[in-house]
Write an enzyme that holds these catalytic residues in place. Structure first.
Site, PDB file in Angstrom:
ATOM      1  N   ASP A   1       0.842  -1.195   0.000  1.00 49.24           N
ATOM      2  CA  ASP A   1       0.000   0.000   0.000  1.00 49.24           C
ATOM      3  C   ASP A   1       0.875   1.241   0.000  1.00 49.24           C
ATOM      4  O   ASP A   1       2.093   1.187   0.209  1.00 49.24           O
ATOM      5  CB  ASP A   1      -0.916   0.001   1.226  1.00 49.24           C
ATOM      6  CG  ASP A   1      -2.120   0.934   1.081  1.00 49.24           C
ATOM      7  OD1 ASP A   1      -2.275   1.544   0.004  1.00 49.24           O
ATOM      8  OD2 ASP A   1      -2.880   1.058   2.050  1.00 49.24           O
ATOM      9  N   LYS A   2       0.221   2.377  -0.231  1.00 49.69           N
ATOM     10  CA  LYS A   2       0.861   3.683  -0.263  1.00 49.69           C
ATOM     11  C   LYS A   2       0.006   4.664   0.512  1.00 49.69           C
ATOM     12  O   LYS A   2      -1.210   4.560   0.545  1.00 49.69           O
ATOM     13  CB  LYS A   2       1.029   4.118  -1.723  1.00 49.69           C
ATOM     14  CG  LYS A   2       1.242   5.607  -1.957  1.00 49.69           C
ATOM     15  CD  LYS A   2      -0.047   6.262  -2.417  1.00 49.69           C
ATOM     16  CE  LYS A   2       0.136   7.751  -2.685  1.00 49.69           C
ATOM     17  NZ  LYS A   2      -1.179   8.421  -2.917  1.00 49.69           N
ATOM     18  N   HIS A   3       0.668   5.624   1.166  1.00 49.86           N
ATOM     19  CA  HIS A   3      -0.065   6.695   1.850  1.00 49.86           C
ATOM     20  C   HIS A   3       0.584   8.031   1.509  1.00 49.86           C
ATOM     21  O   HIS A   3       1.807   8.158   1.476  1.00 49.86           O
ATOM     22  CB  HIS A   3      -0.023   6.507   3.372  1.00 49.86           C
ATOM     23  CG  HIS A   3      -0.673   7.641   4.117  1.00 49.86           C
ATOM     24  ND1 HIS A   3      -2.036   7.751   4.254  1.00 49.86           N
ATOM     25  CD2 HIS A   3      -0.141   8.740   4.724  1.00 49.86           C
ATOM     26  CE1 HIS A   3      -2.324   8.855   4.930  1.00 49.86           C
ATOM     27  NE2 HIS A   3      -1.201   9.465   5.214  1.00 49.86           N
ATOM     28  N   SER A   4      -0.264   9.032   1.246  1.00 47.40           N
ATOM     29  CA  SER A   4       0.217  10.394   0.991  1.00 47.40           C
ATOM     30  C   SER A   4      -0.207  11.299   2.134  1.00 47.40           C
ATOM     31  O   SER A   4      -1.313  11.145   2.673  1.00 47.40           O
ATOM     32  CB  SER A   4      -0.363  10.917  -0.322  1.00 47.40           C
ATOM     33  OG  SER A   4      -0.119  12.306  -0.460  1.00 47.40           O
TER      34      SER A   4
ATOM     35  N   THR B   1      -9.034  10.968  -1.681  1.00 43.16           N
ATOM     36  CA  THR B   1      -9.101   9.870  -2.645  1.00 43.16           C
ATOM     37  C   THR B   1     -10.515   9.305  -2.753  1.00 43.16           C
ATOM     38  O   THR B   1     -10.994   8.988  -3.850  1.00 43.16           O
ATOM     39  CB  THR B   1      -8.107   8.765  -2.251  1.00 43.16           C
ATOM     40  OG1 THR B   1      -6.780   9.308  -2.281  1.00 43.16           O
ATOM     41  CG2 THR B   1      -8.168   7.591  -3.209  1.00 43.16           C
TER      42      THR B   1
ATOM     43  N   ARG C   1      -8.006  15.633  19.242  1.00 44.83           N
ATOM     44  CA  ARG C   1      -6.833  16.445  18.876  1.00 44.83           C
ATOM     45  C   ARG C   1      -7.254  17.681  18.108  1.00 44.83           C
ATOM     46  O   ARG C   1      -6.668  18.754  18.253  1.00 44.83           O
ATOM     47  CB  ARG C   1      -5.869  15.620  18.023  1.00 44.83           C
ATOM     48  CG  ARG C   1      -5.068  14.579  18.789  1.00 44.83           C
ATOM     49  CD  ARG C   1      -4.396  13.609  17.837  1.00 44.83           C
ATOM     50  NE  ARG C   1      -3.573  14.302  16.862  1.00 44.83           N
ATOM     51  CZ  ARG C   1      -3.339  13.848  15.639  1.00 44.83           C
ATOM     52  NH1 ARG C   1      -3.894  12.737  15.215  1.00 44.83           N
ATOM     53  NH2 ARG C   1      -2.561  14.529  14.825  1.00 44.83           N
TER      54      ARG C   1
ATOM     55  N   SER D   1      -1.448   8.030  14.231  1.00 40.71           N
ATOM     56  CA  SER D   1      -2.729   8.101  13.539  1.00 40.71           C
ATOM     57  C   SER D   1      -2.632   7.515  12.135  1.00 40.71           C
ATOM     58  O   SER D   1      -3.458   6.688  11.730  1.00 40.71           O
ATOM     59  CB  SER D   1      -3.203   9.555  13.476  1.00 40.71           C
ATOM     60  OG  SER D   1      -4.417   9.659  12.769  1.00 40.71           O
TER      61      SER D   1
ATOM     62  N   LYS E   1      -3.917   2.934  11.157  1.00 49.42           N
ATOM     63  CA  LYS E   1      -4.903   2.519  10.154  1.00 49.42           C
ATOM     64  C   LYS E   1      -4.245   1.698   9.046  1.00 49.42           C
ATOM     65  O   LYS E   1      -4.809   0.701   8.583  1.00 49.42           O
ATOM     66  CB  LYS E   1      -5.589   3.750   9.557  1.00 49.42           C
ATOM     67  CG  LYS E   1      -6.423   4.545  10.562  1.00 49.42           C
ATOM     68  CD  LYS E   1      -7.233   5.632   9.892  1.00 49.42           C
ATOM     69  CE  LYS E   1      -6.391   6.810   9.434  1.00 49.42           C
ATOM     70  NZ  LYS E   1      -5.895   7.651  10.544  1.00 49.42           N
ATOM     71  N   LYS E   2      -3.066   2.114   8.596  1.00 46.66           N
ATOM     72  CA  LYS E   2      -2.394   1.387   7.521  1.00 46.66           C
ATOM     73  C   LYS E   2      -1.955  -0.007   7.984  1.00 46.66           C
ATOM     74  O   LYS E   2      -2.109  -0.997   7.257  1.00 46.66           O
ATOM     75  CB  LYS E   2      -1.187   2.182   7.014  1.00 46.66           C
ATOM     76  CG  LYS E   2      -1.567   3.376   6.149  1.00 46.66           C
ATOM     77  CD  LYS E   2      -2.277   2.935   4.887  1.00 46.66           C
ATOM     78  CE  LYS E   2      -2.693   4.095   4.000  1.00 46.66           C
ATOM     79  NZ  LYS E   2      -3.456   3.649   2.817  1.00 46.66           N
TER      80      LYS E   2
END
Length: 434
Positions: free
Chosen positions: A79-82, A119, A167, A182, A186-187
């Protein structure tokens, strides 16, 4: 254990055992920890920090506060996260491209908030498509299409959902430890074998300076690797929109241009850079150059577009979407060009300001409950370094009403700078953190 003891120890700068952080995360999830205690905890972490081990322990505790996914597939799960930017629709190109290379991509994504796009909002601009699927259906789509881009269920990292909301109202959003926990909780709950992080820096990013971006990238990579998920990060340029379009349906059109081989540019190049890191680190290829070639072939051959179409149909979208996407995507009633008032070179673009133009048009959210108009936004946005003549288009506005288009035009003129000399070029990828 007692929440007051944990908060007191944090306030005094003491190191916490993993068991204490696990107890607190579970208390966030089941509400045995009060809002006041959660706010005090966030402030103590913000002021004192957790350290590397404490940050990893909190990340794992928040991950384990809910469901964690398990996969039985014949390839690695990646997977990828930005961290968020404008015109950033890489996920919609990268997920099917990776799937066409034989890996699986269960991408749990978010919605736009502030000046950056989401997304899920881009996906949901496709008629009929739903990003809300149950666990069994999620597994089925990933197994058959190779990828799925969905929203997180209520069972994924519930401790993070609770702490994130607190927060937001306690001035503790900027804590590096809490940001890291955070994102990664999730990832990591998605059961990944590898992860790549796209940490944006520049005018259109949340991180405006190189130092801020490097600090976040380092914390994310270190924590993810301590948690057992092989991870790399790219620090990438966000001083201008990544794609020449901003807005949900308009960005999907740009995605389809890349997937159908009709466009190149930064969106395509960053897809290859991020995907190469994943394929190489997962042992799918012998080198990063080989990984780039494999991904490029997946796109140019049409295999990635085929995977995208399969995913879209499985999520309720049109069967023939990839053949004629313009037929299905919504179109704004007001379309207007904004032209340059002088000749010269595009020297700077305020990416955040352009993102806020799209929000004002109705294409983004001021608060999470706002409805989004998928048709509005900007297209054909100029790039930094372009030579431009007076009267040449800077961008095309897609608006719901004439008054909105007027205000957007004024903001675009203020956001795009024209100078007599060409600016220095900036690389798309500033650094790789591994």
């Amino acid at each position: 254990m007692d929440a007051r003891e944990i908060i007191g120890a944090l306030r005094r700068g003491e190191d916490l055992r993993a068991e204490a952080l696990t107890w607190f995360a579970q208390g966030l999830a089941d509400h045995t920890v009060s809002d006041a205690q959660a706010g005090a905890f966030a402030m103590a972490v913000c002021l004192q920090g957790l350290g590397c081990d404490g940050r990893a322990a909190l990340t794992l505790a928040m991950r384990d506060s809910g469901e964690t996914l398990k996969w039985q597939l014949d390839g690695p799960v990646l997977d990828k996260h930005s961290t968020g930017g404008v015109g950033d629709c890489v996920s919609l190109v990268l997920a099917p491209a990776l799937a066409a290379c034989g890996v699986y991509v269960p991408m749990i994504s978010g919605r736009g908030l502030g000046h950056t796009g989401g997304t899920l909002d881009k996906m949901e601009s496709i008629p009929g498509l739903s990003t809300t699927v149950d666990g069994a259906r999620f597994h089925q789509i990933v197994a058959s299409a190779g990828c799925a881009i969905v929203s997180a269920s209520a069972d994924i990292a519930p401790a993070d959902k609770r702490l994130y909301a607190i927060r937001d109202v306690t001035a503790t959003v900027e804590s590096l430890d809490l940001i890291t926990a955070s994102i990664l909780s999730k990832k990591l709950a998605a059961g990944l074998d590898g992860l790549v992080l796209d940490v944006k820096v520049g005018s259109g990013a949340f991180m405006k300076s190189e130092a801020e971006a490097r600090a976040l990238a380092g914390a994310l990579v270190e924590t993810a690797n301590l948690a057992g998920c092989p991870t790399r990060a790219l620090i990438t340029d966000m001083n201008a929109p990544l794609a020449p379009a901003l807005g949900n349906a308009l960005e999907v059109i740009e995605v389809m241009k890349v997937l159908r081989g009709a466009a190149r540019g930064p969106l395509y190049e960053l897809t290859l850079a991020l995907g190469a890191q994943l394929l190489f680190s997962a042992g799918q290829v012998a080198s990063e150059d080989a990984a780039r070639e494999k991904l490029s072939n997946a796109i140019t051959s049409g295999a990635a577009a085929e995977r995208f179409g399969k995913m879209i149909a499985a999520m309720g979208g049109p069967l023939g979407f990839i053949d004629t996407p313009e037929r299905y995507l919504p179109e704004a009633p007001v379309i207007r060009e904004v032209t340059a008032q002088s000749a010269g070179y595009i020297s700077a673009i305020d990416g955040e300001a352009l993102g806020l133009v799209v929000v004002a048009l109705g294409g983004g959210r001021q608060v999470e409950s706002d409805l989004v108009d998928p048709a509005v936004g900007l297209s054909e946005v100029v790039r930094i370094g372009m030579r431009i003549a007076k009267g040449q288009p800077l961008a095309r506005i897609h608006a719901a009403r004439e008054g909105q288009a007027d205000r957007a035009a004024a903001a675009i003129h203020e956001s795009i700078m024209i100078a007599p000399e060409a600016p220095k070029t900036t690389p798309l990828v500033h650094a790789v953190i591994s």
